[in-house]
Design an enzyme around this catalytic site. Sequence first.
Site, mmCIF file in Angstrom:
data_model
loop_
_atom_site.group_PDB
_atom_site.id
_atom_site.type_symbol
_atom_site.label_atom_id
_atom_site.label_comp_id
_atom_site.label_asym_id
_atom_site.label_seq_id
_atom_site.Cartn_x
_atom_site.Cartn_y
_atom_site.Cartn_z
ATOM 1 N N HIS A 113 0.801 -1.233 0.000
ATOM 2 C CA HIS A 113 0.000 0.000 0.000
ATOM 3 C C HIS A 113 0.828 1.273 0.000
ATOM 4 O O HIS A 113 0.284 2.353 0.203
ATOM 5 C CB HIS A 113 -0.913 0.051 1.221
ATOM 6 C CG HIS A 113 -1.997 -0.978 1.218
ATOM 7 N ND1 HIS A 113 -3.244 -0.741 0.701
ATOM 8 C CD2 HIS A 113 -2.005 -2.254 1.666
ATOM 9 C CE1 HIS A 113 -3.991 -1.836 0.855
ATOM 10 N NE2 HIS A 113 -3.254 -2.755 1.433
ATOM 11 N N LYS A 130 -8.142 13.854 4.685
ATOM 12 C CA LYS A 130 -7.302 12.655 4.619
ATOM 13 C C LYS A 130 -6.297 12.784 5.735
ATOM 14 O O LYS A 130 -6.198 13.844 6.364
ATOM 15 C CB LYS A 130 -6.594 12.581 3.269
ATOM 16 C CG LYS A 130 -5.964 13.932 2.844
ATOM 17 C CD LYS A 130 -5.357 13.888 1.450
ATOM 18 C CE LYS A 130 -6.362 13.996 0.349
ATOM 19 N NZ LYS A 130 -6.513 12.814 -0.452
ATOM 20 N N ARG A 131 -5.524 11.725 6.016
ATOM 21 C CA ARG A 131 -4.473 11.842 7.024
ATOM 22 C C ARG A 131 -3.558 13.006 6.687
ATOM 23 O O ARG A 131 -3.372 13.340 5.517
ATOM 24 C CB ARG A 131 -3.641 10.550 7.074
ATOM 25 C CG ARG A 131 -4.247 9.451 7.876
ATOM 26 C CD ARG A 131 -4.586 9.864 9.273
ATOM 27 N NE ARG A 131 -3.390 10.158 10.037
ATOM 28 C CZ ARG A 131 -2.884 9.380 10.988
ATOM 29 N NH1 ARG A 131 -3.494 8.271 11.326
ATOM 30 N NH2 ARG A 131 -1.801 9.701 11.631
ATOM 31 N N LYS A 177 0.987 14.369 1.017
ATOM 32 C CA LYS A 177 -0.378 14.693 0.567
ATOM 33 C C LYS A 177 -0.539 16.188 0.321
ATOM 34 O O LYS A 177 -1.504 16.638 -0.286
ATOM 35 C CB LYS A 177 -1.399 14.212 1.595
ATOM 36 C CG LYS A 177 -1.387 12.686 1.771
ATOM 37 C CD LYS A 177 -2.419 12.251 2.800
ATOM 38 C CE LYS A 177 -2.362 10.766 3.116
ATOM 39 N NZ LYS A 177 -3.063 9.923 2.134
ATOM 40 N N THR A 216 -8.520 6.763 -1.861
ATOM 41 C CA THR A 216 -9.874 6.248 -2.044
ATOM 42 C C THR A 216 -10.887 7.355 -1.776
ATOM 43 O O THR A 216 -12.020 7.288 -2.257
ATOM 44 C CB THR A 216 -10.152 5.050 -1.106
ATOM 45 O OG1 THR A 216 -9.637 5.357 0.191
ATOM 46 C CG2 THR A 216 -9.498 3.791 -1.621
ATOM 47 N N LYS A 234 -14.641 8.551 -3.534
ATOM 48 C CA LYS A 234 -15.875 8.875 -2.801
ATOM 49 C C LYS A 234 -16.419 10.232 -3.246
ATOM 50 O O LYS A 234 -17.625 10.406 -3.444
ATOM 51 C CB LYS A 234 -15.610 8.870 -1.288
ATOM 52 C CG LYS A 234 -15.283 7.487 -0.753
ATOM 53 C CD LYS A 234 -14.629 7.499 0.625
ATOM 54 C CE LYS A 234 -13.936 6.165 0.876
ATOM 55 N NZ LYS A 234 -12.983 6.207 1.994
HETATM 56 C C1 26V Z 1 2.754 4.992 6.564
HETATM 57 C C2 26V Z 1 3.737 5.767 7.130
HETATM 58 C C3 26V Z 1 4.286 5.374 8.423
HETATM 59 C C4 26V Z 1 5.321 6.272 9.009
HETATM 60 C C5 26V Z 1 6.021 7.199 8.081
HETATM 61 C C6 26V Z 1 5.218 7.756 6.991
HETATM 62 C C7 26V Z 1 4.183 6.885 6.443
HETATM 63 C C8 26V Z 1 3.638 7.179 5.235
HETATM 64 C C9 26V Z 1 2.669 6.411 4.685
HETATM 65 C C10 26V Z 1 2.219 5.309 5.345
HETATM 66 C C11 26V Z 1 1.147 4.540 4.676
HETATM 67 C C12 26V Z 1 1.070 3.106 5.059
HETATM 68 C C13 26V Z 1 0.148 2.341 4.216
HETATM 69 C C14 26V Z 1 -1.124 3.049 3.855
HETATM 70 O O1 26V Z 1 -1.886 3.431 4.685
HETATM 71 N N1 26V Z 1 -1.357 3.190 2.568
HETATM 72 C C15 26V Z 1 -2.560 3.773 1.992
HETATM 73 O O2 26V Z 1 -3.376 2.710 1.540
HETATM 74 C C16 26V Z 1 -4.565 3.141 0.905
HETATM 75 C C17 26V Z 1 -5.360 1.904 0.563
HETATM 76 O O3 26V Z 1 -4.690 1.147 -0.390
HETATM 77 C C18 26V Z 1 -4.241 3.974 -0.321
HETATM 78 O O4 26V Z 1 -5.431 4.420 -0.905
HETATM 79 C C19 26V Z 1 -3.367 5.149 0.046
HETATM 80 O O5 26V Z 1 -2.959 5.833 -1.113
HETATM 81 C C20 26V Z 1 -2.147 4.657 0.816
HETATM 82 O O6 26V Z 1 -1.384 5.745 1.321
#
Ligand code: 26V
Length: 756
Positions: free
Chosen positions: A312, A492-493, A498, A599, A603
């Site tokens: 992801h 979003k987060r 982003k 996602t 929406k």
């Molecule tokens: C995690 C972390 C952890 C610490 C440092 C920075 C950082 C940056 C990104 C993440 C994302 C972890 C995985 C995640 O949540 N991915 C999201 O998954 C969604 C469903 O597939 C997708 O729509 C999003 O684009 C994706 O960011």
Amino acid sequence: MAEQIQKRLEQLCGKPLRQAADGELYAALLRLTEERAGERRREAQGRKLYYLSAEFLVGKLLSNNLINLGLYDAVRDCLANAGKSLADLEELEPEPSLGNGGLGRLAACFLDSLAALDLPGDGIGLLYHCGLFRQRLENNCQREYPDRWLSESCWARPTDIAYPVELGGRVFQARLYRLAVTGYEGRTNCLDLFDLDTVDESILQDGISMDKTRIDRNLTLFLYPDDSDRAGRLLRLCQQYLLASAGAQLILAECEARGCTLRDLDRYAAIQINDTHPSMVIPELIRLLGQRGIPFQEAAEIVTRTCAYTNHTILAEALETWPMADLEQTAPQLAPIIRQLDGLARARTADASLAVIDGEDRVHMAHMDIHFTHSTNGVAALHTEILKTSELAGFYRLYPQRFNNKTNGITFRRWLLACNPRLAAEIERLIGPGFKKDAGELEKLLPLAEDAAALRRLGRIKAENKQALAEWLFRRQGVLTDPGAMFSIQSKRLHQYKRQQLNLLFLIHQYLELLAGHGTPVKQVYLFGAKAAPAYTLAKDIIHALAAFARVLEETPEARRWMQVVFVENYNVTAAEKMIPACDLSEQISLAGKEASGTGNMKFMLNGALTLGTMDGANVEIAERVGPENIYIFGQSAAQVLKRYASKSYCPREWYEADPNIRRAVDFLTGPEMLRHGQAESLFRLRDDLTGKDWFQTLPDFNAYLVRKRQAIADYAARPLDWQRRCLINIAKAGFFSSDRTIAEYDRDIWHLGGA
Ligand code: 26V
């Protein structure tokens, strides 16, 4: 229906419907729904899916379950007859915050679609008592508080099933809790969540801090405990092993009960590993098979045939690696197995960068997943291409047949039927009810793009939704918004990639232009919803700057007439359900190549908003489907971004110095107006990051963003009917982004569920 509700009320509190309190009514409806859901449970035949995920962001469940069971209208009318309101009961329901954002919400959408498509598939996760934190703004800064959601009347039911899990040499009992997952006109599956009986919320100190070493009492208190120190990291690793081990034991027990000999595990189970958090299920299954007499090599093959992995993210800092020393401390029983897996992997390739354990004795979870599962998928076409050609290119060369794309999707039941009943009813009036089961039927709306009356109705529905959002915002945080304005939303987060900060720079620019006498054609309301990880300082700085800027605007009458910024506190599924139907402009402005899919973009599109976005993640596929005239695309492409990184030539200071607009907006961050409402340390840190580092290339995209956004505002103001026409085309083309399509593809290419 009244009789049915009455029966449960009698069992619960002995009161007639009219006299029951809302809480009692809620409990009665919960019981009724669970009983009805239970009637649709079916034993799996053949292969059953287990979707392993650290997050399931399910949202509130009452309305959703009533809709899926076909009871919603009857219950609503029956309550109304008794002078009660289903909407009031919905307000009462706490939202389980068992996820951060897209990843967890995707898992929830997938469970919905599996059940709707009548496929046997359960989710396996953890029962966090407080989930993600509850966010409040204090002095324009994010503060975190525990978000307790468990209660007597909640959907998670304890079972008498428990499995022993050994953590750091001590054995804990992992108890299984079950929630029913109802499918729209489909079957009922389960969401299985594990917890320890000994976990104790009373150890919570101030806010969300706690003694991180008492894992018997704290293990499942929070989703993603703060991992900025070692105790926090070990705690997170313990959570991951709890999920992997209890999950593996549950899967083996269920399969054995259905006659599986374990050597044929893949005929009974398909296991999907959702990102790397559940990856320890691979060595854990091998360990458990070993205990049952299956030798290592054969066990590794069985597990590879059974498991599949979804990636992801391409952000290097988000790809998990764990020091072997930490693993030896939390799950020493896995250490020899992981070393053996590393040996197997190294025998397959001479390329040391593909090893499971690297030269610093760190375990690369994604590497273990790719070597020891039969499928690795990305979540949007561009994302999968980037995985194959750059991030995971070495693995792609080794296992080309294992890589595949599954573009994400969303469940239209929650994200259209439930959250936007006005639009859903209008669509049904126009094209009939078929789109509820077959989202592709939305294309039947296309001919109506030339029907002015239909377009005007669409505009009225959006206006009503904005009115409803304004009322909700006023009730929730006392803010007054003008529903006559154009609504732009970025929710979003909070993460630098982003680029909420890019949006902020635009807003500052427009504000300064307004003060300089350069007007804008229509009033705009800018809504932000975003939580920042508690230890992510710069993300919190961006929230702070947005909230402080909102105050600056409020006290400047010349600007306030034309623009407003609202930071919606504690953004979650419930808030999203109110905000998305009211949006005109959907901001999807991540740095190209960084957002795996997104996602929220889907929406907003489905609810009739136009996208302002970069060619990133699923935006690319949205643009492909609606055509360039029905979306506002701007900015560098992923290839250009990669080139800029590769050349190491990007110097934000040069952009800052060369462009007076950029300089003026960036300088404003630390000017007197902002300092009146904000903290200097935080604002200077943000400014210094933008001019000194800007890792996500905000400044190079600034002008392109400015031009496209102004175009969108001008189009909205000048040609409202044409705007609605383009919204309608977006709705009509949204069918592809139904999670029913995504799940059908997973099943066709990876899981092959059911059958004998
Ligand atoms: C995690 C972390 C952890 C610490 C440092 C920075 C950082 C940056 C990104 C993440 C994302 C972890 C995985 C995640 O949540 N991915 C999201 O998954 C969604 C469903 O597939 C997708 O729509 C999003 O684009 C994706 O960011």
